[in-house]
Design an enzyme around this catalytic site. Sequence first.
Site, PDB file in Angstrom:
ATOM      1  N   GLU A 141      11.261  -3.439  11.754  1.00 23.54           N
ATOM      2  CA  GLU A 141      11.246  -1.796  10.290  1.00 23.54           C
ATOM      3  C   GLU A 141       9.532  -1.406  11.788  1.00 23.54           C
ATOM      4  OE1 GLU A 141       8.744  -3.485   6.941  1.00 23.54           O
ATOM      5  OE2 GLU A 141      10.640  -2.045   5.517  1.00 23.54           O
ATOM      6  N   LYS A 173      -2.702  -8.104  -8.088  1.00 18.44           N
ATOM      7  CA  LYS A 173      -3.270  -7.679  -7.323  1.00 18.44           C
ATOM      8  C   LYS A 173      -3.160  -6.932  -6.174  1.00 18.44           C
ATOM      9  CE  LYS A 173      -3.654  -9.241  -3.153  1.00 18.44           C
ATOM     10  NZ  LYS A 173      -3.941  -7.868  -2.367  1.00 18.44           N
ATOM     11  N   PRO A 174      -2.940  -5.205  -6.368  1.00 18.43           N
ATOM     12  CA  PRO A 174      -2.706  -4.365  -5.364  1.00 18.43           C
ATOM     13  C   PRO A 174      -3.175  -4.729  -3.716  1.00 18.43           C
ATOM     14  CG  PRO A 174      -3.580  -3.457  -7.123  1.00 18.43           C
ATOM     15  CD  PRO A 174      -4.354  -4.615  -8.060  1.00 18.43           C
ATOM     16  N   GLU A 176      10.651  -8.961  -3.097  1.00 19.53           N
ATOM     17  CA  GLU A 176      11.372  -6.946  -2.871  1.00 19.53           C
ATOM     18  C   GLU A 176      10.699  -7.031  -1.294  1.00 19.53           C
ATOM     19  OE1 GLU A 176      13.203  -5.568  -4.027  1.00 19.53           O
ATOM     20  OE2 GLU A 176      13.504  -6.580  -6.103  1.00 19.53           O
ATOM     21  N   TRP A 189       0.569  -1.116   0.129  1.00 19.63           N
ATOM     22  CA  TRP A 189      -0.038   0.229   0.040  1.00 19.63           C
ATOM     23  C   TRP A 189       0.976   1.563  -0.280  1.00 19.63           C
ATOM     24  CZ3 TRP A 189       1.698   1.862   4.233  1.00 19.63           C
ATOM     25  CH2 TRP A 189       2.131   1.621   5.490  1.00 19.63           C
ATOM     26  N   ASN A 190       2.329   1.708   0.476  1.00 21.88           N
ATOM     27  CA  ASN A 190       2.872   2.525   0.643  1.00 21.88           C
ATOM     28  C   ASN A 190       3.068   2.826  -1.306  1.00 21.88           C
ATOM     29  OD1 ASN A 190       4.678   0.097  -0.426  1.00 21.88           O
ATOM     30  ND2 ASN A 190       6.578   1.361   0.947  1.00 21.88           N
ATOM     31  N   GLY A 205       6.090  -7.055  -0.194  1.00 23.78           N
ATOM     32  CA  GLY A 205       5.449  -6.166   0.921  1.00 23.78           C
ATOM     33  C   GLY A 205       6.536  -6.594   2.114  1.00 23.78           C
ATOM     34  N   SER A 206       5.629  -7.558   2.853  1.00 21.10           N
ATOM     35  CA  SER A 206       6.380  -7.658   4.301  1.00 21.10           C
ATOM     36  C   SER A 206       7.121  -8.990   4.478  1.00 21.10           C
ATOM     37  CB  SER A 206       5.471  -7.802   5.355  1.00 21.10           C
ATOM     38  OG  SER A 206       4.354  -8.991   5.124  1.00 21.10           O
ATOM     39  N   CYS A 263       9.907   1.034   1.549  1.00 14.78           N
ATOM     40  CA  CYS A 263      10.839   0.660   1.929  1.00 14.78           C
ATOM     41  C   CYS A 263      12.760   0.648   2.341  1.00 14.78           C
ATOM     42  CB  CYS A 263      10.762  -0.809   1.351  1.00 14.78           C
ATOM     43  SG  CYS A 263      10.955  -0.361  -0.753  1.00 14.78           S
TER      44      CYS A 263
END
Length: 473
Positions: free
Chosen positions: A362, A160-161, A231, A136-137, A209-210, A265
């Site tokens: 993070e 898929k966002p 990533e 989402w960033n 993502g995470s 990130c």
Amino acid sequence: MTETSTLPLRNPRSGQIEGELAVTPAAEVAAAAAALRAAQPQWERQGIERRCERLAALAEALAARRDAMIEMLLADTGRWHESVIEVDGTLAAIRRWAAQAPACLAEPAPRQDAIPFIQAQQTWVPYPVVGVISPWNFPLMLTLIDAVPALAAGCTVLAKPSEVTSRFVPLLREALAAAGLGEVFALVTGAGDTGQAVIEACDHVCFTGSVATGRKVAEACARRFIPASLELGGKDPALVLSDADVAQAARALAWGSFVNGGQSCMSIERVYVEAPVAEAFIAALVKEAAALDLAWPDPKQGRIGPIIAASQVELVRRQLAEALAGGARALTGGELVEHGGTWCPPTVLVGVDDDMAVMREESFATVLPVKVVADENEAVACANASEFGLSAAVFSGDPERAQRVARQLHAGAVSINDASLTAMVQTAEKQSFGHSGMGGSRMGSSSIRRFVRARALLVNTGVASPWWFPAAE
Ligand code: NAD
């Protein structure tokens, strides 16, 4: 799999639920993938020049919707300035790929092998359906950053966002249709279940993502024997050495840490400063941080937007509370602000120790802890004592020293006398170290090779191979 038909869409500025996101049922995800798979051979046959013409048309279709897209991203993320940068940066990236992809995937001339009568021809074979799962960033940019080179390579894309920021999806679909890409690029919406359905239906997954979700994605891809380009998160360190220009370092780090509300990130999330310049550097950093206003109530005034994802708020609150209770001091900021949505004024922490969550996990927020170190060796050791290895920064007035230190850092990209340059420079190859990711470089011209498999055509140019069995009499 349990399926809900809609998810709430929350306005990050006001905290209000303002709409619903339709969840694509798993059967529809599979059907979308099947349609892409059927369309892919024709897309591949068009050739890379024609495909790049379609990508150039996508850039034009998005440019024609630039202002509307900025509004959508503002609604999704609550921040204005970064939405403008995101749309313009994405347009530039699409145009760059449209121009350079043909050269990147040009087939080399046939090569004479060491065996004199054998010629080797290298060819590239695209993965039919590439799945893209994005966070989402930077909703638009991170949905297209891998999709565009994958399309150029001859793949189709199923994206898929994030369910947190999917308001921009209908407008992107419209631009894709206008560019004639509607049959080779499909978008589905939903949360983790929908992401899993994408993985089950495609041939290669690009996930951003995470770390926690990345591990699930890697496991699911491993079960299917399909590649995963991951990533993931970071805890990027910056090292301010004793010969650095501290005023410049403070400006660069304020940007590298606080842009997009720290929700990048490659945000700088911890600073190690050598003792001789610590006082001057910290004073300069606090001055820069304190000058950054919240973009409230007008999103165009002030530079710090809201915490975008509601799920982040408690994490930031916990990290700050733990640090302050453990003896850290906030020289500016330090408390979250509620305007319906939750906002984090730029916060500079000193008196931190290595065990604090704010130094290890993070944060993804405008929180920057600064630790004073005795020397360069301690700075390097502290920077490298992390599970992450995304990127880093080094500040020094001595170019040789800066390079020497940079080369010791456990990170895929190191900015020297600047911060978070990978956000702006997409042409240099970099890989993620440690838990920050897996797979080939997403940046640089070679990154397109992730979307093809190498196939060798090995030609016997006309003699009997000496290793054959003797000819039958
Ligand atoms: P997240 O891992 O929660 O979600 C990312 C995406 O994965 C979303 O679309 C989500 O719906 C989907 N998802 C969730 N569970 C899934 C599952 N089991 N299977 C398949 N898909 C699933 O991450 P986030 O909170 O949206 O994004 C923030 C994180 O992204 C941060 O850790 C940040 O560092 C990282 N990030 C990394 C980069 C990079 O280039 N390295 C860039 C941006 C963000």
